[in-house]
Design a protein around this motif. Structure first.
Motif, PDB file in Angstrom:
ATOM      1  N   THR A 143       0.826  -1.207   0.000  1.00  0.00           N
ATOM      2  CA  THR A 143       0.000   0.000   0.000  1.00  0.00           C
ATOM      3  C   THR A 143       0.862   1.260   0.000  1.00  0.00           C
ATOM      4  O   THR A 143       1.982   1.259   0.518  1.00  0.00           O
ATOM      5  CB  THR A 143      -0.941   0.043   1.220  1.00  0.00           C
ATOM      6  N   THR A 144       0.346   2.312  -0.590  1.00  0.00           N
ATOM      7  CA  THR A 144       0.882   3.642  -0.353  1.00  0.00           C
ATOM      8  C   THR A 144       0.367   4.110   0.999  1.00  0.00           C
ATOM      9  O   THR A 144      -0.579   3.533   1.554  1.00  0.00           O
ATOM     10  CB  THR A 144       0.437   4.643  -1.428  1.00  0.00           C
ATOM     11  N   ALA A 145       0.953   5.154   1.530  1.00  0.00           N
ATOM     12  CA  ALA A 145       0.460   5.729   2.784  1.00  0.00           C
ATOM     13  C   ALA A 145       0.816   7.206   2.812  1.00  0.00           C
ATOM     14  O   ALA A 145       1.984   7.563   2.669  1.00  0.00           O
ATOM     15  CB  ALA A 145       1.062   5.013   3.993  1.00  0.00           C
ATOM     16  N   THR A 146      -0.191   8.043   2.974  1.00  0.00           N
ATOM     17  CA  THR A 146       0.024   9.470   3.187  1.00  0.00           C
ATOM     18  C   THR A 146      -0.688   9.845   4.473  1.00  0.00           C
ATOM     19  O   THR A 146      -1.919   9.832   4.535  1.00  0.00           O
ATOM     20  CB  THR A 146      -0.499  10.300   2.009  1.00  0.00           C
ATOM     21  N   LEU A 147       0.100  10.125   5.508  1.00  0.00           N
ATOM     22  CA  LEU A 147      -0.414  10.382   6.849  1.00  0.00           C
ATOM     23  C   LEU A 147      -0.162  11.846   7.189  1.00  0.00           C
ATOM     24  O   LEU A 147       0.972  12.323   7.109  1.00  0.00           O
ATOM     25  CB  LEU A 147       0.286   9.476   7.861  1.00  0.00           C
ATOM     26  N   VAL A 148      -1.221  12.547   7.585  1.00  0.00           N
ATOM     27  CA  VAL A 148      -1.149  13.979   7.862  1.00  0.00           C
ATOM     28  C   VAL A 148      -1.521  14.230   9.322  1.00  0.00           C
ATOM     29  O   VAL A 148      -2.589  13.801   9.776  1.00  0.00           O
ATOM     30  CB  VAL A 148      -2.090  14.772   6.937  1.00  0.00           C
ATOM     31  N   VAL A 149      -0.637  14.916  10.050  1.00  0.00           N
ATOM     32  CA  VAL A 149      -0.881  15.270  11.449  1.00  0.00           C
ATOM     33  C   VAL A 149      -1.049  16.787  11.524  1.00  0.00           C
ATOM     34  O   VAL A 149      -0.151  17.532  11.115  1.00  0.00           O
ATOM     35  CB  VAL A 149       0.275  14.811  12.363  1.00  0.00           C
ATOM     36  N   VAL A 150      -2.189  17.225  12.037  1.00  0.00           N
ATOM     37  CA  VAL A 150      -2.478  18.657  12.163  1.00  0.00           C
ATOM     38  C   VAL A 150      -2.528  19.001  13.644  1.00  0.00           C
ATOM     39  O   VAL A 150      -3.360  18.482  14.389  1.00  0.00           O
ATOM     40  CB  VAL A 150      -3.815  19.025  11.491  1.00  0.00           C
ATOM     41  N   ASP A 151      -1.626  19.867  14.067  1.00  0.00           N
ATOM     42  CA  ASP A 151      -1.575  20.318  15.455  1.00  0.00           C
ATOM     43  C   ASP A 151      -1.544  21.843  15.430  1.00  0.00           C
ATOM     44  O   ASP A 151      -0.511  22.458  15.160  1.00  0.00           O
ATOM     45  CB  ASP A 151      -0.333  19.761  16.154  1.00  0.00           C
ATOM     46  N   GLY A 152      -2.676  22.468  15.705  1.00  0.00           N
ATOM     47  CA  GLY A 152      -2.770  23.903  15.573  1.00  0.00           C
ATOM     48  C   GLY A 152      -2.577  24.302  14.124  1.00  0.00           C
ATOM     49  O   GLY A 152      -3.222  23.773  13.222  1.00  0.00           O
ATOM     50  N   VAL A 157       3.406  15.980   7.313  1.00  0.00           N
ATOM     51  CA  VAL A 157       2.948  14.991   6.335  1.00  0.00           C
ATOM     52  C   VAL A 157       4.058  13.976   6.098  1.00  0.00           C
ATOM     53  O   VAL A 157       5.207  14.342   5.812  1.00  0.00           O
ATOM     54  CB  VAL A 157       2.567  15.650   4.996  1.00  0.00           C
ATOM     55  N   ALA A 158       3.721  12.696   6.203  1.00  0.00           N
ATOM     56  CA  ALA A 158       4.645  11.606   5.887  1.00  0.00           C
ATOM     57  C   ALA A 158       4.015  10.755   4.793  1.00  0.00           C
ATOM     58  O   ALA A 158       2.825  10.441   4.861  1.00  0.00           O
ATOM     59  CB  ALA A 158       4.934  10.761   7.122  1.00  0.00           C
ATOM     60  N   SER A 159       4.817  10.362   3.803  1.00  0.00           N
ATOM     61  CA  SER A 159       4.219   9.625   2.689  1.00  0.00           C
ATOM     62  C   SER A 159       5.206   8.678   2.038  1.00  0.00           C
ATOM     63  O   SER A 159       6.398   8.971   1.920  1.00  0.00           O
ATOM     64  CB  SER A 159       3.684  10.604   1.634  1.00  0.00           C
ATOM     65  N   VAL A 160       4.682   7.521   1.636  1.00  0.00           N
ATOM     66  CA  VAL A 160       5.378   6.605   0.731  1.00  0.00           C
ATOM     67  C   VAL A 160       4.413   6.285  -0.401  1.00  0.00           C
ATOM     68  O   VAL A 160       3.201   6.174  -0.203  1.00  0.00           O
ATOM     69  CB  VAL A 160       5.822   5.302   1.433  1.00  0.00           C
ATOM     70  N   GLY A 161       4.951   6.162  -1.610  1.00  0.00           N
ATOM     71  CA  GLY A 161       4.099   5.861  -2.753  1.00  0.00           C
ATOM     72  C   GLY A 161       3.693   7.114  -3.497  1.00  0.00           C
ATOM     73  O   GLY A 161       4.412   8.121  -3.509  1.00  0.00           O
ATOM     74  N   ASP A 162       2.511   7.075  -4.105  1.00  0.00           N
ATOM     75  CA  ASP A 162       2.088   8.191  -4.955  1.00  0.00           C
ATOM     76  C   ASP A 162       0.731   8.779  -4.577  1.00  0.00           C
ATOM     77  O   ASP A 162       0.121   9.478  -5.373  1.00  0.00           O
ATOM     78  CB  ASP A 162       2.082   7.777  -6.427  1.00  0.00           C
ATOM     79  N   SER A 163       0.257   8.491  -3.354  1.00  0.00           N
ATOM     80  CA  SER A 163      -0.873   9.264  -2.843  1.00  0.00           C
ATOM     81  C   SER A 163      -0.322  10.617  -2.408  1.00  0.00           C
ATOM     82  O   SER A 163       0.743  10.687  -1.804  1.00  0.00           O
ATOM     83  CB  SER A 163      -1.543   8.551  -1.667  1.00  0.00           C
ATOM     84  N   ARG A 225       8.686   3.093  -3.029  1.00  0.00           N
ATOM     85  CA  ARG A 225       8.469   3.047  -1.581  1.00  0.00           C
ATOM     86  C   ARG A 225       7.023   2.661  -1.310  1.00  0.00           C
ATOM     87  O   ARG A 225       6.101   3.141  -1.981  1.00  0.00           O
ATOM     88  CB  ARG A 225       8.785   4.392  -0.919  1.00  0.00           C
ATOM     89  N   SER A 226       6.839   1.829  -0.299  1.00  0.00           N
ATOM     90  CA  SER A 226       5.496   1.384   0.074  1.00  0.00           C
ATOM     91  C   SER A 226       5.584   0.676   1.413  1.00  0.00           C
ATOM     92  O   SER A 226       6.669   0.439   1.948  1.00  0.00           O
ATOM     93  CB  SER A 226       4.915   0.433  -0.989  1.00  0.00           C
ATOM     94  N   ILE A 227       4.433   0.302   1.949  1.00  0.00           N
ATOM     95  CA  ILE A 227       4.352  -0.560   3.123  1.00  0.00           C
ATOM     96  C   ILE A 227       3.860  -1.922   2.649  1.00  0.00           C
ATOM     97  O   ILE A 227       2.879  -2.023   1.917  1.00  0.00           O
ATOM     98  CB  ILE A 227       3.392   0.018   4.177  1.00  0.00           C
ATOM     99  N   GLY A 228       4.573  -2.965   3.063  1.00  0.00           N
ATOM    100  CA  GLY A 228       4.212  -4.317   2.627  1.00  0.00           C
ATOM    101  C   GLY A 228       5.065  -4.761   1.451  1.00  0.00           C
ATOM    102  O   GLY A 228       6.279  -4.593   1.440  1.00  0.00           O
TER     103      GLY A 228
END
Length: 439
Positions: A143-152, A157-163, A225-228
């Motif tokens: 899987t690709t993974a694009t993880l976004v953390v919003v604090d204030g 943003v952390a990402s692997v792949g093409d999302s 880059r990907s997970i799995g």
């Protein structure tokens, strides 16, 4: 001289075995949050939409996370998109477990500024831990993974792949917060994969005719880059590109989407398609525009997040219609006549401050070089899997304070357990870690 060296070594070993400092009282932590301005936080409005063709896209929306349990001033929010391939297992696993792996890599009981500073490193550790744990299941999905953390007003943003994740500011300026890890488009990643032992080429049909995008062999994956993806070489790594920015007092809009959107729409087209609309409707319009442009060729998933500073929020007595109009004005396209009026104000209030960016695939560069012995807490906790281990024979340190397990050569990063060290070496093309079990 020998006696002095022995004494220094003894003191260093004793220092390493000191227990971690006691946790700070909750009242102290909350006081720090309040002094840091944690009570004056922007509001979030978000929405999501999608159409399934293969049913391998997943998304995550968690707006009510807390750094300190019971303290609303320590709130942060998480949004993510996972685009699976070769089955749904990796995307579903990442949706359910990736965030927890990241959180477990963050030091407890630290103030907000320290937490944000530690977040990029924790994201790297969390992504790698998710990859190791999922590969233990023996499934070939990825899987690709694009993880976004919003604090204030701080967005990480952390990402692997093409999302992809883009930031649309009030003035209509766009920023790409991710990097596409497609072999076809990323020359640096092609070089890294081949240097690590992989082969890059197109699908070779009978007769020698090459078709389609560049792929990595073995496996034929278009991503670097990907997970799995345990059926592909270890040079397909889970180490994310991480970018952290601080929005201006005008706020901004995040558009997070899978490649089903970005293959059909440019960044500009996606942002333009939904300007002036509330987040929930905006996500639907982006998906609709992508389908209108290229049809349903792939799963399409879109999450839109509006970050609205508190001084832009309307008072409760305003009518819903006025409320909506004011929110629309935050993300409308700026006309030519308004450019001169914003002028100097944009320079001081409309700019986005870049706090951090790193995309290296080398763990030594991402987890920290030459960390001091005092920085480890406890000293034998693996920086990736977060498992405490007792000192064992064969554990050595290098001159810079890094740890390693014999027979491996010392390195300048934090301590890694044997399994995670094998994973690190495999990603760098030094050995295979297919039998790796992280305990």
């Amino acid at each position: 001289m020998a006696a002095a060296a022995t004494q220094n070594q003894s003191e260093s070993e004793s220092e390493r075995r000191l227990p971690p400092p006691p946790p700070l009282p909750l009242a102290t932590l909350i006081g720090r949050e309040l002094r840091a301005g944690g009570s004056d936080r922007p509001a979030l409005r978000y929405g999501h939409a999608g159409f399934a063709k293969r049913g391998e896209d997943y998304f995550l929306v968690k707006p009510d996370c807390l750094r300190i349990p019971g303290d609303p001033h320590s709130a942060f929010s998480v949004f993510a998109v996972f685009d699976g391939h070769n089955g749904v297992s990796a995307a579903l696993y990442s949706k359910e477990h990736l965030l927890q792996h990241v959180i477990s890599a963050l030091p407890p009981d630290i103030a907000r500024d320290d937490w944000l500073q530690a977040l990029p490193r924790a994201l790297v550790a969390g992504f790698v831990k998710a990859d190791i744990d999922f590969q233990r299941r023996g499934e070939a999905s990825g899987t690709t993974a694009t993880l976004v953390v919003v604090d204030g007003l701080t967005v990480t943003v952390a990402s692997v792949g093409d999302s992809r994740c883009i930031l649309d500011t009030q003035g209509g300026d766009l920023q790409l917060l991710t990097v596409d890890h497609r072999l076809e488009e990323n020359a640096e990643e092609r070089e890294r994969v081949t240097a690590s032992g992989g082969e890059v080429g197109r699908l070779n049909l009978f007769g020698g005719h090459e078709v389609g995008p560049l792929r990595c062999w073995p496996g034929g994956l278009c991503l670097s880059r990907s997970i799995g993806d345990m059926d592909v070489g270890e040079f397909i790594v889970p180490i994310p590109h991480v970018k952290q920015v601080k929005l201006s007092n005008l706020g901004g809009r995040l558009i997070i989407a899978s490649d089903g959107i970005w293959d059909a729409l440019s960044n500009e087209a996606a942002a333009k398609a939904c300007r002036g609309l509330p987040a929930e409707l905006a996500a639907k319009l982006v998906v609709k525009q992508a389908l209108k442009t290229s049809g349903l060729k792939d799963d399409t998933t879109c999450v839109v997040v509006d970050i609205i500073p508190s001084d832009h929020l309307t008072s409760p007595q305003l009518s819903p219609k006025k409320n909506q109009n004011k929110l629309k004005s935050l993300f409308r396209r700026r006309s030519h006549s308004s450019v001169g009026k914003l002028g100097a104000k944009s320079a001081s209030f409309g700019s986005v401050e870049e706090l951090f960016e790193e995309g290296s695939a080398m763990l030594e560069e991402r987890l920290g070089r030459n960390l001091s012995l005092k920085a480890a807490s406890p000293p034998f906790r693996c920086a990736i899997c977060q498992v405490d281990q007792e000192p064992f024979e064969g554990l050595v340190t290098d001159n810079g304070g890094g740890y390693c397990s014999s027979p491996y050569a010392p390195w300048g990063g934090p301590y890694l357990c044997l399994a995670c060290r094998k994973k690190k070496d495999a990603m760098e093309g030094k050995r295979s870690s297919r039998s790796t079990i992280c305990r």
